[in-house]
Every structure is written in structure tokens, then in C-alpha cells.
Design a protein around this motif. Structure first.
Motif, PDB file in Angstrom:
ATOM      1  N   THR A  33      -4.381 -50.861  32.212  1.00  0.00           N
ATOM      2  CA  THR A  33      -5.320 -50.675  33.314  1.00  0.00           C
ATOM      3  C   THR A  33      -4.792 -51.398  34.542  1.00  0.00           C
ATOM      4  O   THR A  33      -3.714 -51.991  34.517  1.00  0.00           O
ATOM      5  CB  THR A  33      -6.736 -51.157  32.913  1.00  0.00           C
ATOM      6  OG1 THR A  33      -7.674 -50.782  33.926  1.00  0.00           O
ATOM      7  CG2 THR A  33      -6.782 -52.656  32.684  1.00  0.00           C
ATOM      8  N   PHE A  34      -5.565 -51.376  35.585  1.00  0.00           N
ATOM      9  CA  PHE A  34      -5.180 -52.035  36.827  1.00  0.00           C
ATOM     10  C   PHE A  34      -6.203 -53.102  37.168  1.00  0.00           C
ATOM     11  O   PHE A  34      -7.376 -52.986  36.818  1.00  0.00           O
ATOM     12  CB  PHE A  34      -5.056 -51.010  37.960  1.00  0.00           C
ATOM     13  CG  PHE A  34      -3.971 -50.010  37.696  1.00  0.00           C
ATOM     14  CD1 PHE A  34      -2.667 -50.267  38.077  1.00  0.00           C
ATOM     15  CD2 PHE A  34      -4.256 -48.833  37.024  1.00  0.00           C
ATOM     16  CE1 PHE A  34      -1.657 -49.361  37.799  1.00  0.00           C
ATOM     17  CE2 PHE A  34      -3.248 -47.913  36.739  1.00  0.00           C
ATOM     18  CZ  PHE A  34      -1.947 -48.175  37.132  1.00  0.00           C
ATOM     19  N   GLY A  35      -5.753 -54.154  37.808  1.00  0.00           N
ATOM     20  CA  GLY A  35      -6.654 -55.245  38.140  1.00  0.00           C
ATOM     21  C   GLY A  35      -6.083 -56.104  39.244  1.00  0.00           C
ATOM     22  O   GLY A  35      -5.291 -55.640  40.072  1.00  0.00           O
ATOM     23  N   ARG A  36      -6.472 -57.394  39.211  1.00  0.00           N
ATOM     24  CA  ARG A  36      -6.056 -58.334  40.246  1.00  0.00           C
ATOM     25  C   ARG A  36      -5.634 -59.656  39.616  1.00  0.00           C
ATOM     26  O   ARG A  36      -6.166 -60.059  38.587  1.00  0.00           O
ATOM     27  CB  ARG A  36      -7.194 -58.600  41.229  1.00  0.00           C
ATOM     28  CG  ARG A  36      -7.641 -57.372  41.965  1.00  0.00           C
ATOM     29  CD  ARG A  36      -8.735 -57.683  42.926  1.00  0.00           C
ATOM     30  NE  ARG A  36      -9.850 -58.340  42.237  1.00  0.00           N
ATOM     31  CZ  ARG A  36     -11.000 -58.634  42.796  1.00  0.00           C
ATOM     32  NH1 ARG A  36     -11.215 -58.350  44.038  1.00  0.00           N
ATOM     33  NH2 ARG A  36     -11.962 -59.216  42.123  1.00  0.00           N
ATOM     34  N   GLN A  60      -8.204 -60.297  36.564  1.00  0.00           N
ATOM     35  CA  GLN A  60      -9.453 -59.545  36.510  1.00  0.00           C
ATOM     36  C   GLN A  60      -9.120 -58.078  36.300  1.00  0.00           C
ATOM     37  O   GLN A  60      -8.202 -57.558  36.944  1.00  0.00           O
ATOM     38  CB  GLN A  60     -10.222 -59.652  37.833  1.00  0.00           C
ATOM     39  CG  GLN A  60     -10.911 -60.956  38.061  1.00  0.00           C
ATOM     40  CD  GLN A  60     -11.722 -60.919  39.354  1.00  0.00           C
ATOM     41  OE1 GLN A  60     -11.236 -60.490  40.380  1.00  0.00           O
ATOM     42  NE2 GLN A  60     -12.947 -61.380  39.283  1.00  0.00           N
ATOM     43  N   TYR A  61      -9.864 -57.434  35.418  1.00  0.00           N
ATOM     44  CA  TYR A  61      -9.665 -56.002  35.206  1.00  0.00           C
ATOM     45  C   TYR A  61     -10.940 -55.402  34.633  1.00  0.00           C
ATOM     46  O   TYR A  61     -11.844 -56.116  34.216  1.00  0.00           O
ATOM     47  CB  TYR A  61      -8.467 -55.728  34.298  1.00  0.00           C
ATOM     48  CG  TYR A  61      -8.557 -56.350  32.922  1.00  0.00           C
ATOM     49  CD1 TYR A  61      -9.076 -55.646  31.836  1.00  0.00           C
ATOM     50  CD2 TYR A  61      -8.102 -57.649  32.704  1.00  0.00           C
ATOM     51  CE1 TYR A  61      -9.145 -56.217  30.573  1.00  0.00           C
ATOM     52  CE2 TYR A  61      -8.166 -58.225  31.439  1.00  0.00           C
ATOM     53  CZ  TYR A  61      -8.688 -57.500  30.391  1.00  0.00           C
ATOM     54  OH  TYR A  61      -8.769 -58.076  29.143  1.00  0.00           O
ATOM     55  N   GLU A  62     -10.992 -54.086  34.647  1.00  0.00           N
ATOM     56  CA  GLU A  62     -12.158 -53.379  34.133  1.00  0.00           C
ATOM     57  C   GLU A  62     -11.687 -52.325  33.145  1.00  0.00           C
ATOM     58  O   GLU A  62     -10.626 -51.736  33.314  1.00  0.00           O
ATOM     59  CB  GLU A  62     -12.906 -52.717  35.298  1.00  0.00           C
ATOM     60  CG  GLU A  62     -14.265 -52.181  34.907  1.00  0.00           C
ATOM     61  CD  GLU A  62     -15.114 -51.822  36.115  1.00  0.00           C
ATOM     62  OE1 GLU A  62     -15.967 -50.936  35.960  1.00  0.00           O
ATOM     63  OE2 GLU A  62     -14.922 -52.412  37.186  1.00  0.00           O
ATOM     64  N   GLU A  63     -12.487 -52.121  32.096  1.00  0.00           N
ATOM     65  CA  GLU A  63     -12.171 -51.056  31.143  1.00  0.00           C
ATOM     66  C   GLU A  63     -13.401 -50.209  30.894  1.00  0.00           C
ATOM     67  O   GLU A  63     -14.527 -50.679  30.985  1.00  0.00           O
ATOM     68  CB  GLU A  63     -11.599 -51.610  29.845  1.00  0.00           C
ATOM     69  CG  GLU A  63     -12.517 -52.492  29.051  1.00  0.00           C
ATOM     70  CD  GLU A  63     -11.838 -53.099  27.834  1.00  0.00           C
ATOM     71  OE1 GLU A  63     -11.545 -52.357  26.879  1.00  0.00           O
ATOM     72  OE2 GLU A  63     -11.600 -54.311  27.848  1.00  0.00           O
ATOM     73  N   LYS A  77     -16.276 -55.457  32.666  1.00  0.00           N
ATOM     74  CA  LYS A  77     -15.403 -56.231  33.544  1.00  0.00           C
ATOM     75  C   LYS A  77     -14.933 -57.459  32.780  1.00  0.00           C
ATOM     76  O   LYS A  77     -15.733 -58.123  32.133  1.00  0.00           O
ATOM     77  CB  LYS A  77     -16.159 -56.670  34.803  1.00  0.00           C
ATOM     78  CG  LYS A  77     -16.521 -55.527  35.706  1.00  0.00           C
ATOM     79  CD  LYS A  77     -17.255 -56.017  36.929  1.00  0.00           C
ATOM     80  CE  LYS A  77     -17.671 -54.833  37.775  1.00  0.00           C
ATOM     81  NZ  LYS A  77     -18.434 -55.232  38.955  1.00  0.00           N
ATOM     82  N   TYR A  86       1.282 -58.519  32.522  1.00  0.00           N
ATOM     83  CA  TYR A  86       0.982 -57.863  33.777  1.00  0.00           C
ATOM     84  C   TYR A  86       2.208 -57.874  34.674  1.00  0.00           C
ATOM     85  O   TYR A  86       3.129 -58.668  34.504  1.00  0.00           O
ATOM     86  CB  TYR A  86      -0.198 -58.540  34.510  1.00  0.00           C
ATOM     87  CG  TYR A  86       0.163 -59.883  35.084  1.00  0.00           C
ATOM     88  CD1 TYR A  86       0.675 -59.997  36.365  1.00  0.00           C
ATOM     89  CD2 TYR A  86       0.027 -61.030  34.332  1.00  0.00           C
ATOM     90  CE1 TYR A  86       1.021 -61.228  36.889  1.00  0.00           C
ATOM     91  CE2 TYR A  86       0.375 -62.272  34.847  1.00  0.00           C
ATOM     92  CZ  TYR A  86       0.879 -62.352  36.117  1.00  0.00           C
ATOM     93  OH  TYR A  86       1.245 -63.569  36.624  1.00  0.00           O
ATOM     94  N   LYS A 119      -0.786 -54.293  37.389  1.00  0.00           N
ATOM     95  CA  LYS A 119      -0.949 -53.390  36.249  1.00  0.00           C
ATOM     96  C   LYS A 119      -0.961 -54.282  35.016  1.00  0.00           C
ATOM     97  O   LYS A 119      -0.071 -55.127  34.855  1.00  0.00           O
ATOM     98  CB  LYS A 119       0.208 -52.397  36.185  1.00  0.00           C
ATOM     99  CG  LYS A 119       0.105 -51.417  35.044  1.00  0.00           C
ATOM    100  CD  LYS A 119       1.275 -50.444  35.081  1.00  0.00           C
ATOM    101  CE  LYS A 119       1.192 -49.446  33.954  1.00  0.00           C
ATOM    102  NZ  LYS A 119       2.345 -48.514  33.978  1.00  0.00           N
ATOM    103  N   ILE A 120      -1.978 -54.120  34.170  1.00  0.00           N
ATOM    104  CA  ILE A 120      -2.168 -54.995  33.015  1.00  0.00           C
ATOM    105  C   ILE A 120      -2.071 -54.186  31.728  1.00  0.00           C
ATOM    106  O   ILE A 120      -2.621 -53.091  31.635  1.00  0.00           O
ATOM    107  CB  ILE A 120      -3.555 -55.669  33.062  1.00  0.00           C
ATOM    108  CG1 ILE A 120      -3.692 -56.529  34.317  1.00  0.00           C
ATOM    109  CG2 ILE A 120      -3.809 -56.500  31.821  1.00  0.00           C
ATOM    110  CD1 ILE A 120      -5.075 -57.130  34.484  1.00  0.00           C
TER     111      ILE A 120
END
Length: 148
Positions: free
Chosen positions: A35-38, A49-52, A60, A143, A15-16
Motif C-alpha cells: 500500500t501507500f502511506g507516509r 502511516q498507512y491505510e488498508e 488506518k 518501505y 510505498k509500504i
């Protein structure tokens, strides 16, 4: 587990929270994104890495942190490349559906800490767009690993 360039890389779901504070003269604005990512590590660098979702569409983002510099790459509705290195100026670009602008960053503070389950990146920089100062930006990315 993901295979990149022949090397197994473990991706951790995270979670970022991204907080951007902009000072332009006496004006101050703050924007927050959760947001959520890796999270993963590869070749001595740490990656987030995350997307909005934006008005213009999905974007991305990849944040690469190495020993002396941090790189932010964005792709999708907006394409951007910014490099941060302490006390150095780096040229970049910002592309939108409306056109491309030349940008540059001059990093005033660059710090990061990564733990087993969480971490943070702290960047303070001046942003110039088309050669003019657009403001002083404080980017904070924190994060935490998602519970499995």
C-alpha cells in the motif's frame, strides 16, 4: 510539510510492504499487503502511516518506532494497540464490531533500519488472545520513498 504540536514535520510519501507470517503449531500462513502511506520523524521517533481496505472496512495504521520499543495503533473498522519491547510482555487490545479481546505480546526479536529513502522493521513475537497462545508472528514492514 505538516504542523504537529507547533513543530514543522516533513511527511514523505512511501510505498509500504507488510508481510505477516503466522506459525500456529505445525501450521504456517503468510499474508502480504502492499500500500501507500507516509513516513515522518517527530520527537526522536520514526512514524509510518498507512491505510488498508479490509472486509470489515478501512483501517488506518500508525507504526511508531522509538529507541527501545515499537507501537502499532490501528483504528477504523478494527481498533488495536500493540507494544513491542525486547523480551517483555505487553498487554493490548483488539476491538472489532463483534467485541473486544484482550491480547498480549512477548517480543522475541525487534530490529529496524532506516535510510534516507527506505527502511525496514522486523518483529518476531508471540501473540496471546484472551490468555491463550494464538501463535508466533513474524511481522516485516519495509518501505521505500515514492519518486517525486
Amino acid at each position: 510539510m505538516c504542523l504537529l504540536s507547533g513543530t514543522a514535520v516533513e511527511h514523505k510519501p512511501i510505498k509500504i510492504k507488510v508481510t505477516t507470517t503466522i506459525w500456529d503449531g505445525d501450521q504456517k500462513e503468510t499474508f502480504e499487503l502492499t500500500t501507500f502511506g507516509r513516513y515522518y520523524e517527530k520527537s526522536g521517533s520514526t512514524y509510518l502511516q498507512y491505510e488498508e481496505v479490509m472486509e470489515e472496512g478501512n483501517v488506518k495504521s500508525i507504526v511508531k518506532v522509538s529507541k527501545d520499543e515499537t507501537l502499532i495503533l490501528r483504528s477504523g473498522a478494527i481498533t488495536m494497540r500493540m507494544v513491542f519491547e525486547m523480551n517483555k510482555k505487553h498487554l493490548g487490545r483488539y476491538e472489532t464490531p463483534f467485541g473486544t479481546m484482550g491480547i498480549s505480546t512477548r517480543t522475541k526479536r525487534l530490529a529496524h533500519s532506516f535510510g534516507a529513502h527506505n527502511g525496514a522493521i522486523d518483529i518476531l513475537y508471540e501473540l496471546h488472545m484472551q490468555g491463550a497462545l494464538a501463535g508466533t508472528y513474524h511481522l516485516e514492514i519495509s518501505y521505500e520513498e515514492e519518486n517525486k
